[in-house]
Design a protein around this motif. Structure first.
Motif, PDB file in Angstrom:
ATOM      1  N   ARG A   1      -3.443   3.664  -9.440  1.00  0.00           N
ATOM      2  CA  ARG A   1      -4.293   2.525  -9.137  1.00  0.00           C
ATOM      3  C   ARG A   1      -5.179   2.185 -10.340  1.00  0.00           C
ATOM      4  N   GLU A   2      -5.711   3.222 -10.960  1.00  0.00           N
ATOM      5  CA  GLU A   2      -6.585   2.999 -12.111  1.00  0.00           C
ATOM      6  C   GLU A   2      -5.807   2.384 -13.266  1.00  0.00           C
TER       7      GLU A   2
ATOM      8  N   LYS B   1     -19.555   6.672 -15.214  1.00  0.00           N
ATOM      9  CA  LYS B   1     -20.199   6.610 -13.906  1.00  0.00           C
ATOM     10  C   LYS B   1     -19.254   7.125 -12.814  1.00  0.00           C
ATOM     11  N   GLU B   2     -17.997   6.744 -12.971  1.00  0.00           N
ATOM     12  CA  GLU B   2     -16.998   7.203 -12.006  1.00  0.00           C
ATOM     13  C   GLU B   2     -16.851   8.722 -12.062  1.00  0.00           C
TER      14      GLU B   2
ATOM     15  N   MET C   1       0.827  -1.218   0.000  1.00  0.00           N
ATOM     16  CA  MET C   1       0.000   0.000   0.000  1.00  0.00           C
ATOM     17  C   MET C   1       0.852   1.255   0.000  1.00  0.00           C
TER      18      MET C   1
ATOM     19  N   VAL D   1      -4.517   7.597  -6.939  1.00  0.00           N
ATOM     20  CA  VAL D   1      -5.754   7.247  -7.642  1.00  0.00           C
ATOM     21  C   VAL D   1      -5.442   6.930  -9.102  1.00  0.00           C
TER      22      VAL D   1
ATOM     23  N   PHE E   1      -1.939   8.507   0.563  1.00  0.00           N
ATOM     24  CA  PHE E   1      -2.970   8.434  -0.468  1.00  0.00           C
ATOM     25  C   PHE E   1      -3.175   9.807  -1.081  1.00  0.00           C
ATOM     26  N   SER E   2      -3.055   9.891  -2.407  1.00  0.00           N
ATOM     27  CA  SER E   2      -3.201  11.183  -3.078  1.00  0.00           C
ATOM     28  C   SER E   2      -3.856  10.956  -4.432  1.00  0.00           C
ATOM     29  N   PHE E   3      -4.059  12.046  -5.184  1.00  0.00           N
ATOM     30  CA  PHE E   3      -4.651  11.912  -6.511  1.00  0.00           C
ATOM     31  C   PHE E   3      -3.756  11.081  -7.416  1.00  0.00           C
TER      32      PHE E   3
ATOM     33  N   THR F   1     -19.607  10.143 -10.154  1.00  0.00           N
ATOM     34  CA  THR F   1     -19.312   9.999  -8.728  1.00  0.00           C
ATOM     35  C   THR F   1     -18.349  11.085  -8.260  1.00  0.00           C
ATOM     36  N   LEU F   2     -17.295  11.290  -9.043  1.00  0.00           N
ATOM     37  CA  LEU F   2     -16.295  12.281  -8.647  1.00  0.00           C
ATOM     38  C   LEU F   2     -16.915  13.674  -8.580  1.00  0.00           C
TER      39      LEU F   2
ATOM     40  N   GLN G   1      -5.173  -1.270 -12.454  1.00  0.00           N
ATOM     41  CA  GLN G   1      -6.359  -2.105 -12.474  1.00  0.00           C
ATOM     42  C   GLN G   1      -6.751  -2.519 -13.875  1.00  0.00           C
ATOM     43  N   ARG G   2      -6.449  -1.653 -14.835  1.00  0.00           N
ATOM     44  CA  ARG G   2      -6.898  -1.951 -16.192  1.00  0.00           C
ATOM     45  C   ARG G   2      -5.703  -2.089 -17.106  1.00  0.00           C
TER      46      ARG G   2
ATOM     47  N   ARG H   1     -15.546   5.020 -17.820  1.00  0.00           N
ATOM     48  CA  ARG H   1     -15.519   5.649 -16.503  1.00  0.00           C
ATOM     49  C   ARG H   1     -16.561   6.750 -16.345  1.00  0.00           C
TER      50      ARG H   1
END
Ligand SMILES: Nc1ncnc2c1ncn2[C@@H]1O[C@H](COP(=O)(O)OP(=O)(O)OP(=O)(O)O)[C@@H](O)[C@H]1O
Ligand SMILES: [Mg+2]
Lengths: 409, 221
Positions: free
Chosen positions: A13-14, A314-315, A1, A10, A5-7, A318-319, A17-18, A312
Motif C-alpha cells: 500500500r505504501e 512520524k509514521e 481490497m 502495508v 490484511f497483513s504487513f 506511530t508504529l 501510494q507514493r 515517514r
C-alpha cells in the motif's frame, strides 16, 4: 481490497501510494539490469556461435614449413617453402588420436591468360584413404572419422558457415581441375570446359561456389599433376589436418610438433579470434558496467530510501507507539527495498532480453532467445543493490529516537 | 495501576541537562481518569511517553501492576505498548496510506492472542465510534473529528487497560472536543479503563477524577 490484511499489504500500500517517487529509484535498477542483461544475452549467444564454428570446423590444423610467414590461414600455403610429401605418411603412421582427414597441398601463383591465379595441388580423399601406408597401419580413414565423431559433434553441419568450410574433394582425375568462383568468372570457365595451365590442358570438372576467401581465386588440381607441372618433385607446401577440438586441447599440436620438428603448426582458431576478442571485450565491458550499476543503483536506492525514511518519521513514531520493535521497523523497510529490488530485477531482465532480441539480429546478426538463468542473476544483483543501498537509511530509521519524533508533532 | 517513585528524565541538550521529569512520585489507581496539566515544556508529554513504555527514565522506578516496566526486554516493552496501553495523540498519527479500518487493524497484526477476527473487531470499534460508513476512507478523506475517533478506535484495538491521551482535543473546536471527551469518559466509566490525559484546556480538566500539575518537571499538585 486485499482479502487478508497483513504487513505485506502495508508495504505494498505504501509503495503504491507514493509510486511517482518510486519511479526514479526503480528506473535506475531496471535500466541498469536491462543494459547488463542485453549485453550478456548477445555475448553469450556470440560465444555459443564461436564454439559451434570451432566444433564444426573440427579445429583445422595447418602444417607449414618452418620459414612460412603466417598472416592469414587461408593464404598461408601460397608460395610458401616446401617440405617432403612423405610427412603425410609420418603423421598417418604416428596414429595420433584426433587426427582425421590429412590433406597435403602445394600452391603457387601462376598466370592463366595473363590473369594471376593460385594453383593448388590437392590429394583427393579417396586416394589418401587407399594409400598403402594407411592399410598397412590397419586403419582406414573411416575408422579415424568414427573415433573422432564421438568427441566432437560433426553431425550438426546445417549451421556450418560456408565461407569457413573448405570443400573436400573426394576424387579428382589427373587431368581434372576444380576452379574457384572468381577464376571461373574472370576466365569465363564453365563445368565441362577446358583450361590451359603452364602449357598443359585440363578439364574443368567443377566450378566451386563463392566462399569470399582466397579460395575463390584458386584452381585446384591433383597434387601430383601440380608437382609435375611445376617441377617441384615430391614436395608439398602445406598439410591440412582435420583434428578434433578436444584432441587439440589435449595437446595434439605439441605431439604433432614432436613428429615434425622442422615445421610450423597453426590452428584455424585465428580465423575466429576477432570474434573471441570482441566477446572478451564485451565481457569486460559488462563487468565494468556491473560494478558501475551496483554503485549507482545502490546510491539511487539509498537516496530514495533515505527520503522515504525522512518522510515517514512520524509514521515510524506511530508504529512504535502501536507496539513495533526496532527489528520490525527494520524488516518493514528492508522488505520494501527487497520488493523494489525484485521488481526492478524482473523488469530489467524483461527489458534487457527484449532489447537483445530486437537489436541482436540488427547489430550483431545473431538470433537471441531469452536466457532464463539470467532472470535469477538479475534478481540476485538487483536485490543486492536494493539491500546494500538501503542498509544505512533503514538502520537509521530503526534507531530513530521516539522521544525526538514525538516532539516533532 | 502505576506506581512512580522519584521518576526522573534528564535530556542532554547541547551539553546541558534538561530535567524534563524531576523526581516524580505518584500513584495512579486503576480505573481512574487522570488529568495532567502544566505549562508548555513542563514535562507532560515526557511523563506520558514514559508511562507508555517509550521513553526510558534516567532514574527512579516505574511499576505497572507491581512489575518494574523498564526492566522489561525491548520485546516485552513492545508487547506492553501493543496491548496494555493505547495512545491517542494531539496530531492523530494515522498511517496516511491505510484506510480507517486498516489503521485500526495494525495493532492487531502484532497480537497473536487476539481471539476475535481482526477485521470484525476493527469494524465493530469503528461502529461504536459512529464511523461505520467510513471504514474504507483514507485519513485525508476524513474530517478532523473523524480522524481523532479513528485514532481512539485504534488505541482500543487490543482492548488495553489504559488509554494514554496527549492533548487529544488540542486540534479540535469546542464542540468536537466535547465529543471526544465524552468518548473518553465513557471508556472510563462504562468500560472501566484507566485514562491518563494531558491537557491545557480547563474544560477538559472537569472530566478527570484526579488532576496532577507539573511545573518544570516537578509535580506541584
Ligand atoms: N528529545 C529531547 N531532547 C532534549 N530535550 C527535550 C527532548 N524532549 C523534550 N525535551 C525538553 O524537556 C522538557 C519537557 O518537554 P515535554 O515535551 O515533556 O513538555 P510538555 O509539557 O509536553 O510541553 P507542551 O505542553 O509544549 O507539549 C522541555 O523543556 C523540552 O524542551
Ligand atoms: Mg507535550
Amino acid at each position: 481490497m486485499n482479502s487478508k490484511f497483513s504487513f505485506t499489504t502495508v508495504i505494498w500500500r505504501e509503495i503504491w501510494q507514493r509510486k511517482s517517487r518510486l519511479i526514479s529509484g526503480l528506473l535506475t535498477i531496471t535500466l541498469g539490469i536491462a543494459v547488463i542483461i542485453g549485453i550478456e544475452s548477445v555475448t553469450s549467444v556470440s560465444k555459443e556461435v564461436v564454439k559451434k564454428k570451432l566444433d564444426l570446423l573440427g579445429a583445422n590444423i595447418l602444417v607449414l614449413p618452418q620459414a612460412t610467414s603466417v598472416d592469414d590461414y587461408y593464404s598461408a600455403d601460397i608460395d610458401a617453402p616446401t617440405f617432403p610429401e612423405e610427412y603425410v605418411e609420418r603423421i598417418a603412421t604416428s596414429m595420433l588420436p584426433g587426427v582425421d582427414n590429412l590433406s597435403p597441398k602445394l600452391s603457387r601463383r601462376i598466370k592463366v591468360s595473363g590473369y594471376p591465379i593460385v594453383l593448388t595441388g590437392i590429394m583427393p580423399s579417396n586416394e589418401l584413404a587407399s594409400k598403402p601406408i594407411w592399410q598397412a597401419s590397419g586403419l582406414m580413414a573411416a575408422d579415424l572419422k568414427l573415433a573422432c565423431a564421438t568427441s566432437s559433434n560433426p553431425s550438426d553441419t546445417t549451421r556450418l558457415d560456408p565461407s569457413l568450410k573448405r570443400a573436400t574433394i573426394d576424387s579428382l582425375a589427373a587431368t581434372d581441375v576444380w576452379v574457384g568462383s572468381m577464376v571461373a568468372e574472370r576466365l569465363k570457365l564453365a563445368t565441362g570446359g577446358g583450361v590451359t595451365l603452364e602449357g598443359k590442358k585440363f578439364k574443368v570438372a567443377h566450378v566451386l561456389p563463392e566462399t569470399g576467401t582466397v579460395d575463390d581465386n584458386r584452381i585446384f588440381a591433383h597434387l601430383h599433376s601440380v608437382q609435375q607441372l611445376l617441377g617441384t618433385g615430391s614436395q608439398t607446401s602445406a598439410i591440412e589436418i582435420m583434428g578434433c577440438c578436444s584432441a587439440i586441447s589435449d595437446g595434439l599440436l605439441g605431439k604433432l610438433r614432436n613428429i615434425l620438428p622442422d615445421t610450423r603448426i597453426i590452428t584455424i582458431n585465428s580465423i575466429v579470434n576477432t570474434q573471441i576478442e570482441t566477446n572478451k571485450l564485451m565481457s569486460k565491458v559488462s563487468l565494468i558496467l556491473l560494478v558501475i550499476i551496483v554503485v549507482v543503483g545502490s546510491i539511487a536506492i539509498g537516496n530514495y530510501m533515505w527520503a522515504n525514511v525522512e518522510e515517514r518519521r512520524k509514521e515510524i513514531g506511530t508504529l512504535i507507539t502501536i507496539g513495533f520493535t526496532r527489528g520490525r521497523i527494520y524488516r518493514l523497510f528492508l522488505t520494501k527495498s527487497l520488493i523494489l529490488g525484485l521488481v526492478g530485477g524482473t523488469l530489467g531482465y524483461v527489458l534487457g532480453t527484449l532489447a537483445a532480441m530486437v537489436l541482436g539480429p540488427q547489430l550483431a546478426g545473431l538470433t537471441i532467445s531469452p536466457i532464463p538463468i539470467y532472470l535469477l542473476w538479475s534478481l540476485i544483483v538487483a536485490s543486492t543493490i536494493a539491500l546494500v543501498g538501503s542498509w544505512y537509511p533503514v538502520y537509521r530509521a530503526a534507531r530513530l529516537d521516539p522521544a525526538l519524533i514525538m516532539q516533532e508533532t | 495501576m502505576f506506581t512512580l517513585e522519584n521518576l526522573t528524565k534528564i535530556y542532554q541538550h547541547r551539553g546541558e541537562e534538561v530535567h524534563a521529569l524531576d523526581k516524580i512520585t505518584m500513584e495512579i489507581v486503576q480505573g481512574s481518569f487522570v488529568v495532567v496539566t502544566g505549562g508548555s515544556g513542563s514535562g507532560k508529554t515526557t511523563l506520558l511517553l514514559t508511562l507508555g513504555g517509550i521513553i526510558h527514565p534516567t532514574s527512579g522506578s516505574l511499576r505497572v501492576k507491581g512489575a518494574s516496566l523498564y526492566d522489561y526486554s525491548s520485546n516485552q516493552l513492545a508487547a506492553y505498548r501493543n496491548r496494555t496501553v493505547g495512545f491517542v495523540l494531539q496530531t492523530f498519527n494515522l498511517v496516511p496510506y491505510l484506510t480507517a479500518l486498516e489503521n485500526v487493524m495494525i495493532p492487531m497484526l502484532l497480537n497473536r492472542d487476539l481471539e476475535e477476527e481482526p477485521q470484525n473487531r476493527a469494524a465493530n470499534l469503528l461502529d461504536q465510534l459512529g464511523l461505520s460508513s467510513r471504514q474504507h476512507f483514507l485519513p485525508r478523506e476524513l474530517s478532523i473529528g473523524q480522524q481523532q475517533r479513528v485514532a481512539i478506535a485504534r488505541a482500543l484495538a487490543n482492548d488495553p487497560d489504559v488509554i494514554l491521551a496527549d492533548e487529544p482535543t488540542g486540534n479540535l473546536d469546542p464542540k468536537l472536543s466535547l465529543e471526544i471527551l465524552r468518548i473518553l469518559k465513557d471508556l472510563n466509566q462504562k468500560e472501566s479503563r484507566t485514562i491518563i490525559m494531558v491537557t491545557h484546556s480547563p474544560a477538559a480538566v472537569e472530566f478527570g477524577t484526579k488532576t496532577f500539575r507539573l511545573d518544570q518537571g516537578r509535580l506541584v499538585a
